[in-house]
Write an enzyme that holds these catalytic residues in place. Sequence first.
Site, PDB file in Angstrom:
ATOM      1  N   CYS A 123       0.731  -1.064  -0.022  1.00 59.64           N
ATOM      2  CA  CYS A 123       0.063  -0.080   0.056  1.00 59.64           C
ATOM      3  C   CYS A 123       1.012   1.301   0.090  1.00 59.64           C
ATOM      4  O   CYS A 123       0.297   2.503  -0.024  1.00 59.64           O
ATOM      5  CB  CYS A 123      -0.792  -0.082   1.181  1.00 59.64           C
ATOM      6  SG  CYS A 123      -1.794  -1.668   1.240  1.00 59.64           S
ATOM      7  N   HIS A 148      -3.084   8.221   5.931  1.00 61.96           N
ATOM      8  CA  HIS A 148      -3.126   6.816   5.291  1.00 61.96           C
ATOM      9  C   HIS A 148      -4.521   6.298   5.710  1.00 61.96           C
ATOM     10  O   HIS A 148      -5.257   5.708   4.808  1.00 61.96           O
ATOM     11  CB  HIS A 148      -1.976   6.045   5.474  1.00 61.96           C
ATOM     12  CG  HIS A 148      -2.083   4.611   4.968  1.00 61.96           C
ATOM     13  ND1 HIS A 148      -2.133   4.235   3.776  1.00 61.96           N
ATOM     14  CD2 HIS A 148      -2.138   3.283   5.771  1.00 61.96           C
ATOM     15  CE1 HIS A 148      -2.007   3.102   3.405  1.00 61.96           C
ATOM     16  NE2 HIS A 148      -2.292   2.509   4.659  1.00 61.96           N
ATOM     17  N   PHE A 179       1.966  -3.237   4.734  1.00 58.78           N
ATOM     18  CA  PHE A 179       2.510  -4.239   5.308  1.00 58.78           C
ATOM     19  C   PHE A 179       4.159  -4.450   5.202  1.00 58.78           C
ATOM     20  O   PHE A 179       4.695  -3.705   4.150  1.00 58.78           O
ATOM     21  CB  PHE A 179       1.917  -5.359   4.578  1.00 58.78           C
ATOM     22  CG  PHE A 179       0.392  -5.861   5.293  1.00 58.78           C
ATOM     23  CD1 PHE A 179      -0.076  -5.427   6.455  1.00 58.78           C
ATOM     24  CD2 PHE A 179      -0.228  -6.816   4.596  1.00 58.78           C
ATOM     25  CE1 PHE A 179      -0.785  -5.636   6.907  1.00 58.78           C
ATOM     26  CE2 PHE A 179      -1.693  -7.137   5.190  1.00 58.78           C
ATOM     27  CZ  PHE A 179      -1.931  -6.457   6.262  1.00 58.78           C
TER      28      PHE A 179
END
Lengths: 409, 85
Positions: free
Chosen positions: A165, A303, A396
Amino acid sequence: MKLHRVVITGLGSVSPLGRGVEALMDGIAHGRTGVRRMPGWEDYSGLRSLVGAPSELRDEKAIPRQKRRSMSPMSIFTVQAAEEALRESGLLPLSLDLNRVGCVVGSTIGSTLSINEFYEHFLPDRRFEEVPSTGFFRAMSHTASMNLAQYLGLTGYVMATSAACASALQAIGTGYHILNLGLQDVLLCGGTDELHPTVTGTFDLLYAASTGYNETPELTPRPFDAKRDGLVCGDGAGIVVMETLEHAEARGARVLAEICGYHTTGSGEHISQSNRPAMVHCMREVLRQAELDPGDVDYINAHATATLQGDGEEAGAIAEVFGDEVPVSSLKGYFGHTLGASGAIELAATVRMMAEGRIYPTRNLEEVAEDCKGIRHVPRSEDRRLTHVLKNGFAFGGVNASIALRART
Amino acid sequence: MTEKEIIDITNRVFEEDFEIPAEKLLPEARIFEDLGLDSLDIVDLVVALQKSFKVRIQDDEKVRSIRTLQDIYNFIGDKRKETGL
């Protein structure tokens, strides 16, 4: 060595709110959502999150077949977003030295749809027959970047970042460094990803996907909210045209914003848990590079995906660096988490907010969760001059990325 | 399978998989020069023809001498006869 200043001169997106940045901003301004119940997902055993935010694939036949045959939807989204960004920048038709023009486009793993398609042919009998010749070109991790360069005839840098991401922000940040060094004149940078049950399933099995709003998809995701229950995966592409300030000025281009700082960090702690100290370090390093004090920042585009753990860590990190004065909002309540595309789509929207002088609120934020307090949330649109903004993107693997933008002066 | 059926099925592959308009699908049309296919397309063409006609042609040396659509019609006809279809 002289470092070159880097500016953004064009924006493009294909998002769950529609094709183009206008559709994106119109959807946000009207509080719409691109999240929906995904038909057929109930057939996947063990998948509890049945919501998604898909982008619509359309007009793909405008791309000639021999260029299109190696493109899965993510590459088509990328080409469409790039053409929009190039149009805005005034660079079409491309009449530059194409050795000085390149692209950096990130994604999580390349084309999820094509990888699944390959294994549907291949398994269970391990058969290579009927595998299309271009299957690998559609799937590989630099597929979007490669296809974009082939489509436009670019002969400069062709690269792909891959940090889930944070892929798009790393692409834009990498492009910033390349332009800083004067190695290219113009770069198309951003990210893309594709929605598939295996993608949502990956988050679902880690209890990170939203499962409680399958019958009311418009109410999820809920960044920073007390009733948040996880992220909603989406797809699309975001591309920005970046160039050195000298190049933009020499051709009389309209500058939308300047990139004045970028940093990316690992946490060195845990592969899936967000990490506040690493986020703090990332944002502080961006401020240092941009020569900004925390109080100079007018807005933070978070985010914040609406996971239980991530939002709390990000709110805590922002509070530690900025206190509770700087407005913070997340756009994921409007169009879910577009993963490798999210940093670029959300950065494009942030640049447009700078132009409009307006901060859009966090959709679905009704009651700030205890662990997300201590920062200044934006519950409704507010007009404000945005001179410096910060965009966060976390991933991640403990990977964080932040970019600081300065309004055109 | 009649010759007409072979022609129709082959032409459908060119129309559907390679987006070539029907009016360009003349027997004498050359696959590379006139229809615009390239080496990657040929890999997919072989797969599509194998699937459509239930014959294995991937390893047949004669594939290399195919130049026109008529060559494909002939090749498929012969191949089906050879395999007793």
